[in-house]
Structures are given as structure tokens and as C-alpha cells.
Design a protein around this motif. Structure first.
Motif, PDB file in Angstrom:
ATOM      1  N   THR A   1      13.424   7.467 -18.896  1.00  0.00           N
ATOM      2  CA  THR A   1      13.349   8.931 -19.020  1.00  0.00           C
ATOM      3  C   THR A   1      14.549   9.569 -18.325  1.00  0.00           C
ATOM      4  O   THR A   1      15.188  10.486 -18.845  1.00  0.00           O
ATOM      5  CB  THR A   1      12.050   9.448 -18.361  1.00  0.00           C
ATOM      6  N   THR A   2      14.854   9.059 -17.135  1.00  0.00           N
ATOM      7  CA  THR A   2      15.976   9.623 -16.367  1.00  0.00           C
ATOM      8  C   THR A   2      17.302   9.375 -17.091  1.00  0.00           C
ATOM      9  O   THR A   2      18.155  10.269 -17.178  1.00  0.00           O
ATOM     10  CB  THR A   2      16.007   9.008 -14.953  1.00  0.00           C
ATOM     11  N   LEU A   3      17.445   8.179 -17.654  1.00  0.00           N
ATOM     12  CA  LEU A   3      18.689   7.865 -18.379  1.00  0.00           C
ATOM     13  C   LEU A   3      18.854   8.791 -19.593  1.00  0.00           C
ATOM     14  O   LEU A   3      19.963   9.268 -19.883  1.00  0.00           O
ATOM     15  CB  LEU A   3      18.684   6.403 -18.831  1.00  0.00           C
ATOM     16  N   GLN A   4      17.744   9.067 -20.286  1.00  0.00           N
ATOM     17  CA  GLN A   4      17.823   9.972 -21.457  1.00  0.00           C
ATOM     18  C   GLN A   4      18.290  11.363 -21.036  1.00  0.00           C
ATOM     19  O   GLN A   4      19.116  11.986 -21.697  1.00  0.00           O
ATOM     20  CB  GLN A   4      16.450  10.075 -22.123  1.00  0.00           C
ATOM     21  N   ARG A   5      17.764  11.827 -19.893  1.00  0.00           N
ATOM     22  CA  ARG A   5      18.172  13.165 -19.421  1.00  0.00           C
ATOM     23  C   ARG A   5      19.639  13.173 -19.005  1.00  0.00           C
ATOM     24  O   ARG A   5      20.362  14.123 -19.253  1.00  0.00           O
ATOM     25  CB  ARG A   5      17.293  13.594 -18.243  1.00  0.00           C
ATOM     26  N   LEU A   6      20.048  12.095 -18.339  1.00  0.00           N
ATOM     27  CA  LEU A   6      21.449  12.008 -17.916  1.00  0.00           C
ATOM     28  C   LEU A   6      22.368  11.993 -19.142  1.00  0.00           C
ATOM     29  O   LEU A   6      23.439  12.613 -19.151  1.00  0.00           O
ATOM     30  CB  LEU A   6      21.667  10.739 -17.074  1.00  0.00           C
ATOM     31  N   GLU A   7      21.909  11.301 -20.195  1.00  0.00           N
ATOM     32  CA  GLU A   7      22.702  11.215 -21.426  1.00  0.00           C
ATOM     33  C   GLU A   7      22.775  12.592 -22.087  1.00  0.00           C
ATOM     34  O   GLU A   7      23.841  13.042 -22.510  1.00  0.00           O
ATOM     35  CB  GLU A   7      22.059  10.182 -22.356  1.00  0.00           C
TER      36      GLU A   7
ATOM     37  N   ALA B   1      16.282  -2.920  -4.901  1.00  0.00           N
ATOM     38  CA  ALA B   1      16.947  -3.740  -3.881  1.00  0.00           C
ATOM     39  C   ALA B   1      17.712  -2.841  -2.899  1.00  0.00           C
ATOM     40  O   ALA B   1      17.676  -3.053  -1.684  1.00  0.00           O
ATOM     41  CB  ALA B   1      17.896  -4.731  -4.544  1.00  0.00           C
ATOM     42  N   ARG B   2      18.391  -1.820  -3.432  1.00  0.00           N
ATOM     43  CA  ARG B   2      19.185  -0.944  -2.566  1.00  0.00           C
ATOM     44  C   ARG B   2      18.315  -0.112  -1.627  1.00  0.00           C
ATOM     45  O   ARG B   2      18.774   0.341  -0.588  1.00  0.00           O
ATOM     46  CB  ARG B   2      20.039   0.024  -3.399  1.00  0.00           C
ATOM     47  N   THR B   3      17.094   0.155  -2.040  1.00  0.00           N
ATOM     48  CA  THR B   3      16.218   0.967  -1.180  1.00  0.00           C
ATOM     49  C   THR B   3      15.246   0.086  -0.411  1.00  0.00           C
ATOM     50  O   THR B   3      14.190   0.529   0.043  1.00  0.00           O
ATOM     51  CB  THR B   3      15.447   2.019  -2.012  1.00  0.00           C
ATOM     52  N   GLY B   4      15.641  -1.173  -0.256  1.00  0.00           N
ATOM     53  CA  GLY B   4      14.856  -2.077   0.577  1.00  0.00           C
ATOM     54  C   GLY B   4      13.486  -2.392  -0.001  1.00  0.00           C
ATOM     55  O   GLY B   4      12.566  -2.730   0.722  1.00  0.00           O
ATOM     56  N   ASP B   5      13.340  -2.249  -1.338  1.00  0.00           N
ATOM     57  CA  ASP B   5      12.048  -2.509  -2.001  1.00  0.00           C
ATOM     58  C   ASP B   5      10.926  -1.623  -1.461  1.00  0.00           C
ATOM     59  O   ASP B   5       9.750  -1.971  -1.547  1.00  0.00           O
ATOM     60  CB  ASP B   5      11.626  -3.988  -1.864  1.00  0.00           C
ATOM     61  N   VAL B   6      11.312  -0.500  -0.851  1.00  0.00           N
ATOM     62  CA  VAL B   6      10.301   0.377  -0.281  1.00  0.00           C
ATOM     63  C   VAL B   6       9.837   1.420  -1.300  1.00  0.00           C
ATOM     64  O   VAL B   6       8.717   1.884  -1.247  1.00  0.00           O
ATOM     65  CB  VAL B   6      10.850   1.043   1.001  1.00  0.00           C
ATOM     66  N   TRP B   7      10.725   1.794  -2.232  1.00  0.00           N
ATOM     67  CA  TRP B   7      10.374   2.771  -3.257  1.00  0.00           C
ATOM     68  C   TRP B   7      10.388   2.112  -4.633  1.00  0.00           C
ATOM     69  O   TRP B   7      11.406   2.139  -5.328  1.00  0.00           O
ATOM     70  CB  TRP B   7      11.348   3.952  -3.225  1.00  0.00           C
ATOM     71  N   PRO B   8       9.266   1.522  -5.034  1.00  0.00           N
ATOM     72  CA  PRO B   8       9.244   0.897  -6.353  1.00  0.00           C
ATOM     73  C   PRO B   8       9.426   1.943  -7.457  1.00  0.00           C
ATOM     74  O   PRO B   8       9.032   3.101  -7.290  1.00  0.00           O
ATOM     75  CB  PRO B   8       7.867   0.246  -6.437  1.00  0.00           C
ATOM     76  N   LEU B   9      10.026   1.545  -8.546  1.00  0.00           N
ATOM     77  CA  LEU B   9      10.356   2.473  -9.626  1.00  0.00           C
ATOM     78  C   LEU B   9       9.814   1.859 -10.905  1.00  0.00           C
ATOM     79  O   LEU B   9      10.033   0.671 -11.141  1.00  0.00           O
ATOM     80  CB  LEU B   9      11.884   2.565  -9.678  1.00  0.00           C
ATOM     81  N   ASN B  10       9.083   2.650 -11.730  1.00  0.00           N
ATOM     82  CA  ASN B  10       8.643   2.022 -12.990  1.00  0.00           C
ATOM     83  C   ASN B  10       9.722   2.203 -14.053  1.00  0.00           C
ATOM     84  O   ASN B  10      10.504   3.138 -14.023  1.00  0.00           O
ATOM     85  CB  ASN B  10       7.243   2.483 -13.403  1.00  0.00           C
ATOM     86  N   VAL B  11       9.719   1.272 -14.975  1.00  0.00           N
ATOM     87  CA  VAL B  11      10.836   1.212 -15.911  1.00  0.00           C
ATOM     88  C   VAL B  11      10.847   2.438 -16.820  1.00  0.00           C
ATOM     89  O   VAL B  11      11.910   2.906 -17.245  1.00  0.00           O
ATOM     90  CB  VAL B  11      10.810  -0.129 -16.685  1.00  0.00           C
ATOM     91  N   GLY B  12       9.655   3.016 -17.068  1.00  0.00           N
ATOM     92  CA  GLY B  12       9.585   4.228 -17.881  1.00  0.00           C
ATOM     93  C   GLY B  12      10.362   5.370 -17.232  1.00  0.00           C
ATOM     94  O   GLY B  12      11.073   6.126 -17.905  1.00  0.00           O
TER      95      GLY B  12
ATOM     96  N   GLY C   1      19.013  -0.775 -18.450  1.00  0.00           N
ATOM     97  CA  GLY C   1      17.876  -0.172 -17.759  1.00  0.00           C
ATOM     98  C   GLY C   1      17.154  -1.067 -16.768  1.00  0.00           C
ATOM     99  O   GLY C   1      16.953  -0.680 -15.606  1.00  0.00           O
ATOM    100  N   LEU C   2      16.797  -2.273 -17.195  1.00  0.00           N
ATOM    101  CA  LEU C   2      16.056  -3.157 -16.297  1.00  0.00           C
ATOM    102  C   LEU C   2      16.868  -3.512 -15.056  1.00  0.00           C
ATOM    103  O   LEU C   2      16.359  -3.592 -13.942  1.00  0.00           O
ATOM    104  CB  LEU C   2      15.677  -4.457 -17.026  1.00  0.00           C
TER     105      LEU C   2
ATOM    106  N   ASP D   1       0.802  -1.229   0.000  1.00  0.00           N
ATOM    107  CA  ASP D   1       0.000   0.000   0.000  1.00  0.00           C
ATOM    108  C   ASP D   1       0.834   1.279   0.000  1.00  0.00           C
ATOM    109  O   ASP D   1       0.286   2.374  -0.102  1.00  0.00           O
ATOM    110  CB  ASP D   1      -0.914   0.041   1.247  1.00  0.00           C
ATOM    111  N   LEU D   2       2.152   1.142   0.164  1.00  0.00           N
ATOM    112  CA  LEU D   2       2.973   2.358   0.227  1.00  0.00           C
ATOM    113  C   LEU D   2       2.932   3.079  -1.114  1.00  0.00           C
ATOM    114  O   LEU D   2       3.030   2.439  -2.161  1.00  0.00           O
ATOM    115  CB  LEU D   2       4.430   1.999   0.553  1.00  0.00           C
ATOM    116  N   PRO D   3       2.806   4.417  -1.082  1.00  0.00           N
ATOM    117  CA  PRO D   3       2.845   5.133  -2.348  1.00  0.00           C
ATOM    118  C   PRO D   3       4.226   5.009  -2.995  1.00  0.00           C
ATOM    119  O   PRO D   3       5.232   4.897  -2.282  1.00  0.00           O
ATOM    120  CB  PRO D   3       2.565   6.590  -1.957  1.00  0.00           C
ATOM    121  N   ASN D   4       4.255   5.067  -4.318  1.00  0.00           N
ATOM    122  CA  ASN D   4       5.542   4.971  -5.017  1.00  0.00           C
ATOM    123  C   ASN D   4       6.377   6.227  -4.816  1.00  0.00           C
ATOM    124  O   ASN D   4       5.883   7.246  -4.392  1.00  0.00           O
ATOM    125  CB  ASN D   4       5.313   4.765  -6.515  1.00  0.00           C
ATOM    126  N   ALA D   5       7.642   6.093  -5.144  1.00  0.00           N
ATOM    127  CA  ALA D   5       8.540   7.241  -5.021  1.00  0.00           C
ATOM    128  C   ALA D   5       8.092   8.347  -5.962  1.00  0.00           C
ATOM    129  O   ALA D   5       7.593   8.076  -7.020  1.00  0.00           O
ATOM    130  CB  ALA D   5       9.953   6.814  -5.379  1.00  0.00           C
TER     131      ALA D   5
END
Lengths: 240, 195
Positions: free
Chosen positions: B42-48, B27-38, B18-19, A236-240
Motif C-alpha cells: 500500500t505504501t509503495l503504491q502511494r509513493l509511486e 532488520a533495521r528496526t531491530g525486529d521490534v516493529w513488525p510490518l505486514n507485507v500489505g 516488496g518482500l 507481545d509488543l504491539p505492531n507499528a
């Protein structure tokens, strides 16, 4: 099944203008195997609640039941026996006897209850083993760190199959790592079937409890709802 | 949460695609902050675009496209790690605002308002603490994330407790600030003057 129950418990000290209502109509039940934390500001009645639950003081009104027995029906000696056999206390300042080793401190309540010294020490050693303190058994309190002293005090409180653990600010003088170790130990005792009440003003400590009740001016004003399963909470945690 | 710098940090360990970056970030953030692949791409394109990472020439396009950090990227990462976040101005904390607003409202019991928030914060702390009980899940990164969250919530609770204490003193007519350090007694001041 509730191991500890307080029914409409009130405690008043003093008379007339100096009268203080330390507890007012407190109802609380603690099941075997569960950990309840009582939070409140200084003077809210936390420690009074604990001493009444542990039969160290009598309520002015109301009744306390331990394992179904109303404490008001027990004689002074009966209460003392109940405390020796069924209730373990943990205090902020450990209250270990300086002249006794860790093992002797833990075996003392059993010996006071008439268990032969050799047998009592065997049981005490098992209690120390359970909490990873075997190598500290022969150490005296002044040879132990604060965290170790408190863990010995918890071993003493649970030794001999006691069923109710009452702790007053058990990690008040400890750093956060040792405080966590102490709470893990209390939780382990609950997983083995003890009922435990921890009074504290420290939310990090209280958050180990199954239920947190809030005392204000001697009254229970609120309590937490049961927690979600960890998987559901994380999902249920909101995403980053 | 700076995804941009977190990705730079992961790429500073070596080229990644990317994946892989997404999996390692989680994994590094303890699976607490999920990140979508999009978000990763997008972030990689900006960094590039900013010259902080480059795509590997040798790898294919799409999910397997690899990236590596540039010298500028490494310098940016080093700079970011040593730059404290801006804590200089107080955030518009909603909890603080609610309590301040409640103070002036007729018919609102401020202690009830405080208690509602206190209970909620303690319940959240119970949830985070429960995560500590499962030691199989509890790796170092996750432990650090959980600790950070517990201390953040705890600081809010301490503020509520302090606020309630102040309100009680104020209601009792003891609304002066807490005793302040006045001038030292004469004898001590003399000692101070000598040093």
C-alpha cells in the motif's frame, strides 16, 4: 536459597522530637545468584538498609541473616571477619586507595585477611582478568578513567570468593556507557553465584536487577514481578 | 513511525522488491516493529502515485516486482531526515492526565497511584534491559531501539519521581515553588554590569 535475609528490620536514630525512623519493619531476602535493586527517593532509607545488611550498623529491631547466620550473634570481630571474607562493598566514589595500584587495591582485602601477598596478588590478577582489566593492573587510580576505577572497585568487592555484593549508587558519577559496563560486571558476578543488592535512584541501573523493591519513608512499599522471557516480551509488543 | 520514509531510505540504497523491503525494514528496526507485507505494498503504491518511487520495467508483477527511488523521492527523503518531529506542543500524555485527575479525587492516595505507574514502568524497563543481556541478538540497530525505549520510559519515571517530590513538599506545607534565582547579590551584580 537466600544468602541475605532481613527480618522485620527497623532502625531509629536520635531520641524524642529528633527521632528519625530510617527503616521500619523491612523484610527482604536475596538469593545466591540474584541481583536485587532497591529504589527510593533521597532519605527513603536505601543507604541505611545497605549498611545494616552489610553489618556496618546494627538494626534497632529485627535480625539480619547472612548465609544463615544471625548477625546479632556475632562479636565485633566476628562481624569484621564476615565482612572481610564474605561481603564486598561498592560505593559511588569508588574508595580506591590512591597510593596503591589497581592490582594492590584488589589484593588488599585478601592480604588483610592473612593471605600471603604473592598468592593474594595472583588471585587479584585473576579477578582483574575476569573483568577485562588485566592491562590496567599496574595503573594507579588517578591513571584510570571513572568507569575503570569503578570496575576495579567491583573486582575488589568480589575477589576471593566473596558471596555478597552491596553497592550504593555504583554508577552515580558515570556516563550511561560506563554505567552499563558497571552493571554488566555486577550481573556477571551474580551469574557466578554472588547475591547482590544495589541501591539506586536510577531506574536504568535498577532495571538490570532480577527484582526491584521500592522504599518509601523507611518501608518497602512495593516490588516488581518477575520478568517474562525476552522472546515472549518481544512477541507481545504491539505492531507499528 | 514513518513507514513511508523508511521505505524511501531503503530504496535510496538501490532498487528493491516488496518482500525484501519488509525484511530489511524489520532488520533495521531491530525486529521490534513488525510490518505486514500489505502495508508495504500500500505504501509503495502511494509513493509511486506521488512520483517518489517508480516500478522497474524489467521485473515481473507480484512479490518480485522491483522499485527504485526517483529524484523527487531522494529530495523528499533528504528533507524528512533534517526536519525535526513536532515536539512543540505537549502530548496528551495519559500518565500525566491520570496523576492530575487523581490529585483532586477524595479517597485516592496519590502516592499509591504514582507507585502503581512507577512499578509498571520499571518492570517494562527490566524487560527491555533483559534484551540487552543476550549479546547474540544485540546488533547496533537493535541496541539503538532498546536505548530509545529505555530513555523514554526513564523520562516518565523521572517525571513521576519529581511529581511525588512536589506533592510531598506541598503536603508538608512547603508548597512554594523551588527556590528561584533571585537578583544576584550586589557585588556579583556589579561584576555582571561591567561585562
Amino acid at each position: 536459597m537466600s544468602y541475605l535475609e532481613l527480618h522485620d528490620v527497623s532502625k531509629t536514630y536520635g531520641d524524642g522530637i529528633a527521632q528519625v525512623h530510617a527503616l521500619q519493619g523491612v523484610a527482604l531476602s536475596v538469593d545466591a545468584g540474584s541481583l536485587v535493586a532497591v529504589m527510593g527517593a533521597s532519605g527513603s532509607g536505601k543507604s541505611t538498609l545497605l549498611t545494616i545488611a552489610g553489618s556496618l550498623e546494627d538494626p534497632t529491631r529485627g535480625e539480619v541473616f547472612v548465609d544463615g547466620r544471625p548477625l546479632s550473634t556475632l562479636s565485633r570481630n566476628g562481624k569484621a571477619r564476615l565482612r572481610r571474607q564474605s561481603i564486598g562493598y561498592v560505593f559511588q566514589d569508588y574508595n580506591l586507595l590512591a597510593g596503591l595500584s589497581a592490582l594492590e587495591n584488589v589484593s588488599l582485602p585478601l592480604e588483610l585477611d592473612g593471605v600471603a601477598a604473592r598468592k593474594a596478588q595472583g588471585v587479584a590478577l585473576e579477578a582483574l582478568e575476569d573483568f577485562g582489566l588485566t592491562d590496567r593492573a599496574s595503573h594507579f587510580p588517578d591513571q584510570l578513567s571513572g568507569g575503570e576505577r569503578q570496575r576495579v572497585a567491583i573486582a575488589r568487592a568480589v575477589v576471593g570468593g566473596r558471596r555478597l555484593l552491596l553497592a550504593d549508587e555504583p554508577s552515580g558519577a558515570l556516563d550511561s556507557t560506563n554505567a552499563e559496563a558497571v552493571m554488566r560486571q555486577i550481573l556477571a558476578a551474580c551469574h557466578r553465584g554472588m547475591a547482590a543488592v544495589v541501591v539506586t535512584h536510577d531506574a536504568q541501573l535498577a532495571s538490570w536487577a532480577d527484582r526491584v523493591v521500592f522504599l518509601r519513608d523507611g518501608r518497602i512499599v512495593d516490588q516488581t514481578m518477575p520478568a517474562q522471557r525476552p522472546e515472549a516480551f518481544l512477541a507481545d509488543l504491539p505492531n507499528a | 513511525m514513518s513507514v513511508r520514509h523508511a521505505l524511501l531510505a531503503l530504496l535510496s540504497e538501490g532498487p528493491k522488491y516488496g518482500l525484501q523491503l519488509r525484511q530489511e525494514f524489520e532488520a533495521r528496526t531491530g525486529d521490534v516493529w513488525p510490518l505486514n507485507v500489505g502495508q508495504v505494498y500500500t505504501t509503495l503504491q502511494r509513493l509511486e502515485r506521488d512520483g517518489l518511487v517508480e516500478a522497474d520495467d524489467t521485473t515481473e508483477e507480484g512479490p518480485q516486482k522491483g522499485f527504485h527511488i526517483t529524484e523527487d523521492g531522494a529530495a523528499e527523503l533528504a528533507q524528512w531526515l533534517r526536519t525535526p518531529p513536532d515536539f512543540s506542543s505537549p502530548p496528551r500524555d495519559e500518565l500525566v492526565i491520570k496523576v492530575l485527575v487523581a490529585l483532586g479525587l477524595p479517597g485516592v492516595d496519590i502516592h499509591d497511584v504514582v507507585q502503581v505507574h512507577r512499578r509498571y514502568l520499571v518492570e517494562l524497563m527490566q524487560q527491555w534491559t533483559r534484551l540487552k543481556e543476550d549479546e547474540s541478538r544485540f546488533d547496533l540497530n537493535f541496541a539503538l531501539v532498546v536505548d530509545a525505549e529505555l530513555f523514554r520510559l526513564d523520562s516518565l519515571l523521572r517525571w513521576l519521581d519529581t511529581a511525588e517530590g512536589r506533592l510531598k513538599r506541598a503536603a508538608a506545607g512547603v508548597d512554594a515553588p523551588l527556590p528561584q534565582a533571585g537578583p544576584l547579590p550586589k557585588a556579583r551584580r556589579k561584576v555582571g554590569n561591567r561585562s
